[in-house]
Scaffold this active site. Structure first.
Site, PDB file in Angstrom:
ATOM      1  N   CYS A 136     -53.117 -12.486-102.974  1.00  0.00           N
ATOM      2  CA  CYS A 136     -51.775 -11.900-102.855  1.00  0.00           C
ATOM      3  C   CYS A 136     -51.071 -12.277-101.553  1.00  0.00           C
ATOM      4  O   CYS A 136     -49.867 -12.075-101.428  1.00  0.00           O
ATOM      5  CB  CYS A 136     -51.847 -10.375-102.966  1.00  0.00           C
ATOM      6  SG  CYS A 136     -52.181  -9.853-104.640  1.00  0.00           S
TER       7      CYS A 136
HETATM    8  N1  COA Z   1     -53.694   5.505-118.929  1.00  0.00           N
HETATM    9  C1  COA Z   1     -54.078   6.790-118.788  1.00  0.00           C
HETATM   10  N2  COA Z   1     -55.012   7.195-117.920  1.00  0.00           N
HETATM   11  C2  COA Z   1     -55.615   6.257-117.153  1.00  0.00           C
HETATM   12  C3  COA Z   1     -55.277   4.904-117.255  1.00  0.00           C
HETATM   13  C4  COA Z   1     -54.272   4.538-118.180  1.00  0.00           C
HETATM   14  N3  COA Z   1     -53.888   3.266-118.332  1.00  0.00           N
HETATM   15  N4  COA Z   1     -56.024   4.207-116.369  1.00  0.00           N
HETATM   16  C5  COA Z   1     -56.812   5.076-115.741  1.00  0.00           C
HETATM   17  N5  COA Z   1     -56.585   6.323-116.221  1.00  0.00           N
HETATM   18  C6  COA Z   1     -57.233   7.582-115.808  1.00  0.00           C
HETATM   19  C7  COA Z   1     -58.591   7.314-115.202  1.00  0.00           C
HETATM   20  O1  COA Z   1     -59.584   7.272-116.192  1.00  0.00           O
HETATM   21  C8  COA Z   1     -58.743   8.504-114.275  1.00  0.00           C
HETATM   22  O2  COA Z   1     -59.157   9.610-115.028  1.00  0.00           O
HETATM   23  P1  COA Z   1     -60.171  10.701-114.387  1.00  0.00           P
HETATM   24  O3  COA Z   1     -59.441  11.251-113.198  1.00  0.00           O
HETATM   25  O4  COA Z   1     -60.343  11.659-115.509  1.00  0.00           O
HETATM   26  O5  COA Z   1     -61.396   9.932-114.025  1.00  0.00           O
HETATM   27  C9  COA Z   1     -57.338   8.779-113.782  1.00  0.00           C
HETATM   28  O6  COA Z   1     -56.472   8.175-114.759  1.00  0.00           O
HETATM   29  C10 COA Z   1     -57.044   8.194-112.424  1.00  0.00           C
HETATM   30  O7  COA Z   1     -57.470   6.827-112.392  1.00  0.00           O
HETATM   31  P2  COA Z   1     -57.487   5.961-111.079  1.00  0.00           P
HETATM   32  O8  COA Z   1     -58.020   4.589-111.393  1.00  0.00           O
HETATM   33  O9  COA Z   1     -58.148   6.719-109.980  1.00  0.00           O
HETATM   34  O10 COA Z   1     -55.923   5.836-110.822  1.00  0.00           O
HETATM   35  P3  COA Z   1     -55.144   5.556-109.504  1.00  0.00           P
HETATM   36  O11 COA Z   1     -54.272   6.711-109.217  1.00  0.00           O
HETATM   37  O12 COA Z   1     -56.012   5.048-108.397  1.00  0.00           O
HETATM   38  O13 COA Z   1     -54.177   4.345-109.929  1.00  0.00           O
HETATM   39  C11 COA Z   1     -54.045   1.968-109.581  1.00  0.00           C
HETATM   40  C12 COA Z   1     -54.715   3.105-110.331  1.00  0.00           C
HETATM   41  C13 COA Z   1     -54.698   0.664-109.966  1.00  0.00           C
HETATM   42  C14 COA Z   1     -52.567   1.931-109.970  1.00  0.00           C
HETATM   43  C15 COA Z   1     -54.143   2.220-108.070  1.00  0.00           C
HETATM   44  O14 COA Z   1     -55.454   2.488-107.702  1.00  0.00           O
HETATM   45  C16 COA Z   1     -53.678   1.046-107.222  1.00  0.00           C
HETATM   46  O15 COA Z   1     -52.569   0.568-107.342  1.00  0.00           O
HETATM   47  N6  COA Z   1     -54.529   0.641-106.263  1.00  0.00           N
HETATM   48  C17 COA Z   1     -54.219  -0.421-105.312  1.00  0.00           C
HETATM   49  C18 COA Z   1     -53.968  -1.638-106.050  1.00  0.00           C
HETATM   50  C19 COA Z   1     -53.749  -2.841-105.213  1.00  0.00           C
HETATM   51  O16 COA Z   1     -52.965  -2.877-104.318  1.00  0.00           O
HETATM   52  N7  COA Z   1     -54.418  -3.876-105.572  1.00  0.00           N
HETATM   53  C20 COA Z   1     -54.180  -5.106-105.038  1.00  0.00           C
HETATM   54  C21 COA Z   1     -54.155  -6.020-106.186  1.00  0.00           C
HETATM   55  S1  COA Z   1     -53.489  -7.504-105.728  1.00  0.00           S
END
Ligand code: COA
Length: 373
Positions: free
Chosen positions: A156
């Site tokens: 990135c």
């Molecule tokens: N739809 C519904 N629920 C979902 C889901 C979806 N598509 N994906 C995950 N969930 C659920 C999970 O199972 C989890 O449930 P639980 O609490 O019962 O275990 C809950 O939602 C939270 O999941 P989580 O993965 O902890 O979500 P989050 O708030 O961390 O958001 C991202 C996920 C990926 C958006 C976030 O972590 C993020 O953006 N992180 C940084 C990413 C980044 O900058 N990456 C660099 C890449 S270049």
């Protein structure tokens, strides 16, 4: 030593859009089909049932509302779940080069430059279509640019690391006019069947023209200073590579051959790294928060950007001070901060300062301090 400047920028946006609702319908159809096909194994506790995705979750977790893709039909077909981009013959332009031509054309037009005046092309992207010849050399040839060209990949952060590379060469005099182009086909390395991340990425291509400030023909941004940092982490990883064939169990379906991340850990570890990186860069450049008119941040997650913006500015930034484009484009890897710069910089007044910053896998973080001339 010469002063480098950004004199042009351009964005190629694919024609096809996938909304969150369309994405969720496709994912849920795939998950339902999977659960039906594996009903017995799921009942026996041998296979985990796939839970449905939801638009509400996507919006609240990421701020993403839609994404542009190079191929929509494959991504939304529950029997395919990846883009369908047919292979091209060696005599045809590659797909990355084709995207790059569009973005480079726009950037050159803004700079008032002919391609023949360019003497460096850096194709800075988080994935490359082939190992060699370099995509950048193909772009150089298709454009009709001179000099030399090479590919680089810092995930990135590729575009900001590319800006530092080009700016340093312009400073020293080894090149006079450079293009940093970032064709990002993120749909190709995304696992569209993984609910945790299927909504994250989109496709785009950005291009910047950099040259000596004294050569600039129109409005431009002086590149005051750049700063890059890396720190190894496995929390964003893709194991695909040229040794794949030599390893046991290299099946196409291995999950780690596409983008994998520990999203929560990325949040926790990257945020302090980026905030400290920007603060130190600004301190060393004697730029304080009151004098920073704009932050063009990496576009991965809205909460993440809100946090960094607040930390850097010492207050909640106004929306125009920290423009987000991820609601429309999703995460486009290294191109995200450059889309924001390209779309939200023309209104800045001479003497105003802004900062481009990207961050991601590696971990890596790159920042570029610019001043409207
Ligand atoms: N739809 C519904 N629920 C979902 C889901 C979806 N598509 N994906 C995950 N969930 C659920 C999970 O199972 C989890 O449930 P639980 O609490 O019962 O275990 C809950 O939602 C939270 O999941 P989580 O993965 O902890 O979500 P989050 O708030 O961390 O958001 C991202 C996920 C990926 C958006 C976030 O972590 C993020 O953006 N992180 C940084 C990413 C980044 O900058 N990456 C660099 C890449 S270049």
């Amino acid at each position: 030593m010469y002063m480098p400047a950004i004199t042009g920028s351009g964005v190629f946006t694919p024609e096809e859009i996938v909304t969150n609702d369309e994405l969720v319908v496709a994912f849920n159809a795939y998950a339902e089909k999977f659960n039906t096909e594996h009903a017995e194994a799921i009942a026996a506790g041998e296979v985990e049932a796939k839970a449905p995705s939801s638009t509400e979750f996507i919006i609240s977790a990421s701020g993403i509302e839609q994404r542009y893709v190079m191929n929509k039909s494959g991504v939304l077909d529950p029997d395919v779940m990846h883009p369908l981009l047919p292979p091209r013959s060696d005599d045809e332009p590659g797909i990355m080069a084709e995207m790059a031509l569009d973005a480079c054309g726009k950037a050159l037009a803004q700079a008032g430059r002919e391609a023949g005046e360019v003497d460096l092309v850096i194709c800075a992207a988080s994935n490359h279509e082939r190992a060699y010849p370099a995509i950048a050399i193909e772009i150089q040839q298709l454009l009709g640019a001179g000099g030399f060209a090479f590919d680089m990949n810092v995930a990135c952060s590729s575009a900001t690391f590319g800006i530092q590379t080009a700016a340093d060469m312009i400073r020293s005099g080894s090149v006079r006019c450079a293009i940093v182009v970032s064709p990002e086909i993120c749909s190709g390395h995304l696992e569209w069947r993984d609910r945790d991340c299927h909504f994250i990425f989109g496709d785009v291509c950005t291009a910047l023209v950099l040259e000596r400030a004294e050569d600039a023909k129109g409005d431009h941004f002086i590149v005051h200073s750049t700063r890059c940092a890396t720190q190894f982490s496995n929390n964003i990883r893709n194991n695909n590579g040229y040794l794949r064939r030599t390893r046991e169990g290299h099946m196409e379906d291995r999950r780690d051959m596409l983008f994998v991340q520990e999203g929560r850990k990325v949040f926790k570890e990257v945020l302090p790294m980026v905030s400290a990186h920007i603060s130190e860069h600004m301190k060393d450049a004697c730029v304080d928060a009151q004098n920073l008119k704009r932050l063009w941040l990496h576009q991965a997650n809205k909460t993440m950007n809100d946090f960094i913006g607040k930390k850097v500015m010492g207050r909640v930034p106004e929306p125009e001070e920290q423009p987000n484009i991820l609601q429309d484009y999703a995460n486009t890897s290294s191109a995200g901060s450059i889309i924001a710069f390209s779309k939200y910089s023309a209104d800045m007044a001479p003497g105003e300062t802004g900062l481009i910053c990207s961050f991601g896998a590696g971990y890596s973080v790159g920042s570029v301090l610019v001043e409207r001339a």
